[in-house]
Motif scaffolding. Structure first.
Motif, PDB file in Angstrom:
ATOM      1  N   ASP A 322       4.447  34.158  31.209  1.00  0.00           N
ATOM      2  CA  ASP A 322       4.305  35.329  30.203  1.00  0.00           C
ATOM      3  C   ASP A 322       5.802  35.733  29.869  1.00  0.00           C
ATOM      4  OD1 ASP A 322       1.450  35.151  30.101  1.00  0.00           O
ATOM      5  OD2 ASP A 322       1.556  36.253  31.927  1.00  0.00           O
ATOM      6  N   LEU A 323       6.830  35.761  30.647  1.00  0.00           N
ATOM      7  CA  LEU A 323       8.217  36.058  30.247  1.00  0.00           C
ATOM      8  C   LEU A 323       8.782  35.383  29.305  1.00  0.00           C
ATOM      9  CD1 LEU A 323       9.631  36.369  33.989  1.00  0.00           C
ATOM     10  CD2 LEU A 323       8.981  38.378  32.345  1.00  0.00           C
ATOM     11  N   THR A 328      10.855  38.856  22.562  1.00  0.00           N
ATOM     12  CA  THR A 328      11.792  39.951  23.079  1.00  0.00           C
ATOM     13  C   THR A 328      11.934  39.570  24.499  1.00  0.00           C
ATOM     14  OG1 THR A 328      10.962  41.503  21.415  1.00  0.00           O
ATOM     15  CG2 THR A 328      12.139  42.496  23.607  1.00  0.00           C
ATOM     16  N   LEU A 329      10.770  39.489  25.398  1.00  0.00           N
ATOM     17  CA  LEU A 329      11.055  39.375  26.933  1.00  0.00           C
ATOM     18  C   LEU A 329      11.730  37.967  26.988  1.00  0.00           C
ATOM     19  CD1 LEU A 329       7.529  40.175  28.437  1.00  0.00           C
ATOM     20  CD2 LEU A 329       9.708  41.116  28.706  1.00  0.00           C
ATOM     21  N   ARG A 330      11.595  36.928  26.196  1.00  0.00           N
ATOM     22  CA  ARG A 330      12.319  35.596  26.438  1.00  0.00           C
ATOM     23  C   ARG A 330      13.754  35.885  26.377  1.00  0.00           C
ATOM     24  NH1 ARG A 330       9.556  32.835  23.209  1.00  0.00           N
ATOM     25  NH2 ARG A 330      10.784  33.086  21.379  1.00  0.00           N
ATOM     26  N   LYS A 331      14.255  36.625  25.298  1.00  0.00           N
ATOM     27  CA  LYS A 331      15.654  36.826  25.303  1.00  0.00           C
ATOM     28  C   LYS A 331      16.288  37.593  26.458  1.00  0.00           C
ATOM     29  CE  LYS A 331      17.349  40.123  22.542  1.00  0.00           C
ATOM     30  NZ  LYS A 331      17.872  40.798  21.480  1.00  0.00           N
ATOM     31  N   ARG A 332      15.504  38.696  26.983  1.00  0.00           N
ATOM     32  CA  ARG A 332      15.848  39.550  27.910  1.00  0.00           C
ATOM     33  C   ARG A 332      15.777  38.587  29.249  1.00  0.00           C
ATOM     34  NH1 ARG A 332      12.882  45.311  27.645  1.00  0.00           N
ATOM     35  NH2 ARG A 332      13.210  45.947  25.407  1.00  0.00           N
ATOM     36  N   THR A 333      14.773  37.815  29.436  1.00  0.00           N
ATOM     37  CA  THR A 333      14.839  36.877  30.827  1.00  0.00           C
ATOM     38  C   THR A 333      15.920  35.957  30.779  1.00  0.00           C
ATOM     39  OG1 THR A 333      12.342  37.366  30.461  1.00  0.00           O
ATOM     40  CG2 THR A 333      13.547  35.454  31.891  1.00  0.00           C
ATOM     41  N   ASN A 450       7.678  39.629  38.589  1.00  0.00           N
ATOM     42  CA  ASN A 450       7.885  38.192  38.148  1.00  0.00           C
ATOM     43  C   ASN A 450       9.384  38.086  37.460  1.00  0.00           C
ATOM     44  OD1 ASN A 450       5.727  36.252  38.414  1.00  0.00           O
ATOM     45  ND2 ASN A 450       4.685  38.162  37.745  1.00  0.00           N
ATOM     46  N   GLY A 451       9.397  39.016  36.797  1.00  0.00           N
ATOM     47  CA  GLY A 451      10.997  39.123  35.956  1.00  0.00           C
ATOM     48  C   GLY A 451      12.091  39.282  37.026  1.00  0.00           C
ATOM     49  N   VAL A 452      12.019  40.222  37.800  1.00  0.00           N
ATOM     50  CA  VAL A 452      13.224  40.204  38.832  1.00  0.00           C
ATOM     51  C   VAL A 452      13.082  39.222  39.891  1.00  0.00           C
ATOM     52  CG1 VAL A 452      13.995  41.777  40.836  1.00  0.00           C
ATOM     53  CG2 VAL A 452      13.070  42.943  38.626  1.00  0.00           C
ATOM     54  N   ASP A 512       2.017  43.184  21.881  1.00  0.00           N
ATOM     55  CA  ASP A 512       2.271  42.184  21.059  1.00  0.00           C
ATOM     56  C   ASP A 512       1.490  42.560  19.573  1.00  0.00           C
ATOM     57  OD1 ASP A 512       2.809  40.019  19.039  1.00  0.00           O
ATOM     58  OD2 ASP A 512       2.379  38.477  20.472  1.00  0.00           O
ATOM     59  N   THR A 513       2.517  43.067  18.656  1.00  0.00           N
ATOM     60  CA  THR A 513       2.048  43.412  17.339  1.00  0.00           C
ATOM     61  C   THR A 513       1.409  42.693  16.499  1.00  0.00           C
ATOM     62  OG1 THR A 513       4.359  42.856  16.538  1.00  0.00           O
ATOM     63  CG2 THR A 513       3.849  45.238  17.183  1.00  0.00           C
ATOM     64  N   ASN A 514       1.501  41.165  16.880  1.00  0.00           N
ATOM     65  CA  ASN A 514       0.936  40.288  15.872  1.00  0.00           C
ATOM     66  C   ASN A 514      -0.510  39.978  16.556  1.00  0.00           C
ATOM     67  OD1 ASN A 514       3.194  39.960  14.185  1.00  0.00           O
ATOM     68  ND2 ASN A 514       4.384  38.719  15.773  1.00  0.00           N
ATOM     69  N   ASP A 515      -0.891  40.554  17.513  1.00  0.00           N
ATOM     70  CA  ASP A 515      -2.036  40.532  18.093  1.00  0.00           C
ATOM     71  C   ASP A 515      -2.357  38.879  18.625  1.00  0.00           C
ATOM     72  OD1 ASP A 515      -2.846  42.915  17.711  1.00  0.00           O
ATOM     73  OD2 ASP A 515      -3.749  42.612  15.889  1.00  0.00           O
ATOM     74  N   ILE A 516      -1.273  38.358  19.056  1.00  0.00           N
ATOM     75  CA  ILE A 516      -1.389  36.912  19.595  1.00  0.00           C
ATOM     76  C   ILE A 516      -1.180  37.282  21.186  1.00  0.00           C
ATOM     77  CG2 ILE A 516      -0.213  34.759  19.964  1.00  0.00           C
ATOM     78  CD1 ILE A 516       1.166  35.250  17.126  1.00  0.00           C
ATOM     79  N   PRO A 517      -2.213  36.604  21.799  1.00  0.00           N
ATOM     80  CA  PRO A 517      -2.418  36.871  23.371  1.00  0.00           C
ATOM     81  C   PRO A 517      -1.065  36.300  24.145  1.00  0.00           C
ATOM     82  CG  PRO A 517      -4.132  35.604  22.516  1.00  0.00           C
ATOM     83  CD  PRO A 517      -3.418  36.017  21.288  1.00  0.00           C
ATOM     84  N   ARG A 518      -0.572  37.058  24.907  1.00  0.00           N
ATOM     85  CA  ARG A 518       0.384  36.337  25.817  1.00  0.00           C
ATOM     86  C   ARG A 518      -0.008  35.106  26.537  1.00  0.00           C
ATOM     87  NH1 ARG A 518       2.395  38.638  29.350  1.00  0.00           N
ATOM     88  NH2 ARG A 518       0.837  40.083  29.761  1.00  0.00           N
TER      89      ARG A 518
END
Length: 544
Positions: A322-323, A328-333, A450-452, A512-518
């Protein structure tokens, strides 16, 4: 509905309850330093040369000095070779003294060690010299591999079963395998047990960080986290004194492990994360903990707030995949992972190479530990004054620059090299403190572990590689420091692509504003905003 940040304000963001938690975790961080860097003193190399007792069969009355003069060649500096000997002959002693020996070969019957200063080390007991010398660095890499494996195991496990049980299990495992390593009879068994110590240590470090981040309010979170790191630095200084006092590696390994048993009281006093309990729908347990915290902080929780907690719905945890689903999360990760990798590479590269800067290893370790205290404390104020992003970048750039300058310093100038190494250690220690605070704030609660954990995993890859990079010194002495210097500079530049999180409350959900499930485990309408400032709409969405 009331979000957790608002609840924490009523409970107290850094009252007596949180201070007691930080106090307990400071002890744990102090002892972590012994497990992390104890091997530096377990594997101290001592003067040695080939065992040439064969000549005593010809003349048993030779002194040690005469024996070395007749059987050990000298190198270009005039000292005895450590890994070469003259080939044995069946001449009488007068002929050997008159004509001398010319043919040389590798040591055939083991080595003789000077144990006048260091009674027993891994090197002397398991003959980790000459062609086996690299095994000490490999052992350090295997230990870091254990921390990598532990990050993969205990990161998701902490999100699944809770921070508290994972922390308690990790402490028990660290104690058991640490003590076991003191009684091995084979070096490969020591490697395996050190690997398991690393696995347990990962669980301790991850959940130590997350518990502090999830119980302390945003205004004091950096102070609390870095206070724990300062205790780690004090542990490094204590390790130098312990290593100096105990010159037997088995006794030193026991001394590094036994104090962990003092933390048994955690079973009764260590709290679970109320924030995690709420995301799991365990509202009654969360309510009890919050009431206890409020009572200790001399605060009162209104019945209205507690009633709202009872109405909350369970939010399921995500996973590491899911990261990368959300841009946005992908860039941060990805950037976060590289920053942790760079920090680890330099921090462990300098720390594990503490004996090669030319000064006494115990004094250098003491200096390295002492310099981390102002480094950690300085970063505490830097993140509050300058923010997380700028502080992270500047420290990485400073550490990288110091390492690059070392490559231009002649090896004979040991004091100059040590000073630059101390500056590099200061910068990377500061950067490490910042990245622990920063990473906990970049990820939402349902993915924070998970992220950390993923960032920690890439950090351990840096830790695995760091001792192996030292082996490149055989080709050119500047290669290791050139690598240690260039990687953090790249990381420092990448920091500017991350958002600033200073003063912002932890986010709990990923939307997710696009209503696409992670993923199948999370609702459709969830989003993580990459805005640098909290937005009203976002605040309403991230409610418990």
């Amino acid at each position: 509905m009331t979000d957790f940040g608002e609840i924490l304000k009523h409970v107290g963001e850094f009252g007596r309850f949180q201070k007691s938690l930080v106090f307990m975790l400071c002890f744990l961080s102090f002892f972590n330093a012994f497990h992390m860097f104890g091997q530096v003193f377990l594997e101290i190399s001592v003067p040695h040369h080939c065992n040439t007792s064969w000549i005593l069969a010809i003349n048993p009355n030779l002194t040690e000095e005469n024996q070395r003069n007749l059987t050990i060649p000298r190198n270009e500096h005039g000292s005895y070779e450590q890994c070469r000997m003259y080939t044995p002959v069946d001449w009488d002693i007068e002929t050997i003294q008159m004509y001398g020996l010319n043919s040389t070969e590798d040591c055939q019957n083991g080595w003789v060690y000077d144990t006048s200063q260091q009674k027993s080390t891994l090197v002397t007991e398991f003959n980790l010299v000459c062609h086996r010398k690299d095994q000490t660095d490999i052992c350090q890499s295997i230990f870091m591999l254990g921390i990598l494996i532990g990050s993969l195991i205990f990161g998701p496990l902490g999100d699944r079963i809770g921070r508290r049980p994972v922390l308690l299990i990790s402490i028990l495992l660290m104690l058991a395998f640490g003590l076991g390593a003191a009684f091995v009879t084979e070096f490969y068994a020591f490697m395996v047990l050190r690997c398991f110590v690393g696995i347990a240590l990962a669980g301790v470090m991850l959940n130590n960080l997350v518990l502090v981040a999830e119980w302390v309010g945003p205004s004091q979170r950096a102070y609390a986290t870095i206070t724990v790191h300062v205790c780690f630095a004090i542990g490094l200084m204590a390790l130098a004194g312990t290593g100096y006092a105990i010159r037997n590696w088995r006794l030193l390994q026991i001394a590094c492990s036994v104090p962990t048993a003092l933390l048994v009281f955690y079973i009764w006093f260590l709290p679970e994360s109320a924030r995690w309990l709420l995301t799991k729908g365990k509202n009654e347990k969360a309510k009890d903990l919050l009431q206890k915290a409020a009572h200790m902080n001399k605060k009162e929780l209104s019945e209205e707030i507690l009633h709202q907690l009872q109405e909350e719905k369970q939010t399921q945890s995500g996973n590491m995949i899911d990261l990368f689903r959300n841009p946005t999360l992908r860039k941060r990760t990805l950037i976060g992972c590289f920053i942790w990798f760079a920090n680890s590479l330099v921090y462990y590269g300098l720390s594990m190479n503490v004996g090669s800067f030319g000064l006494d290893i115990y004094l250098t370790q003491l200096i390295f530990g002492a310099v981390e205290i102002p480094a950690r404390l300085g970063s505490m104020f830097a993140v509050q004054i300058f923010g997380r992003r700028l502080s992270q970048s500047v420290y990485l750039l400073l550490g990288g620059t110091a390492c690059l300058i070392i490559t231009a310093i002649p090896k004979e100038l040991s004091i100059g090299i040590t000073v630059l190494a101390v500056i590099g250690k200061f910068a990377t220690a500061s950067s490490y403190s910042v990245c622990y605070v920063y990473a906990a704030e970049l990820f939402p609660t349902i993915l924070r572990q998970n992220g950390v954990g993923l960032c920690s995993m890439t950090s351990r890859i840096g830790g695995i590689i760091a001792p192996l990079i030292i082996l490149l010194e055989k080709y050119h002495r500047a290669i290791p420091m050139a690598i240690y210097g260039s990687v953090p500079i790249i990381g420092g530049l990448l920091c500017f692509l991350l958002p600033e999180t200073k003063g912002m409350d932890l986010q709990d959900l990923t939307l997710d504003t696009n209503d696409i499930p992670r993923s199948d485990s999370l609702p459709k309408n969830q989003l993580l905003s990459d805005s640098h400032e909290p937005q009203t709409k976002q605040r309403k969405s991230t409610r418990f």
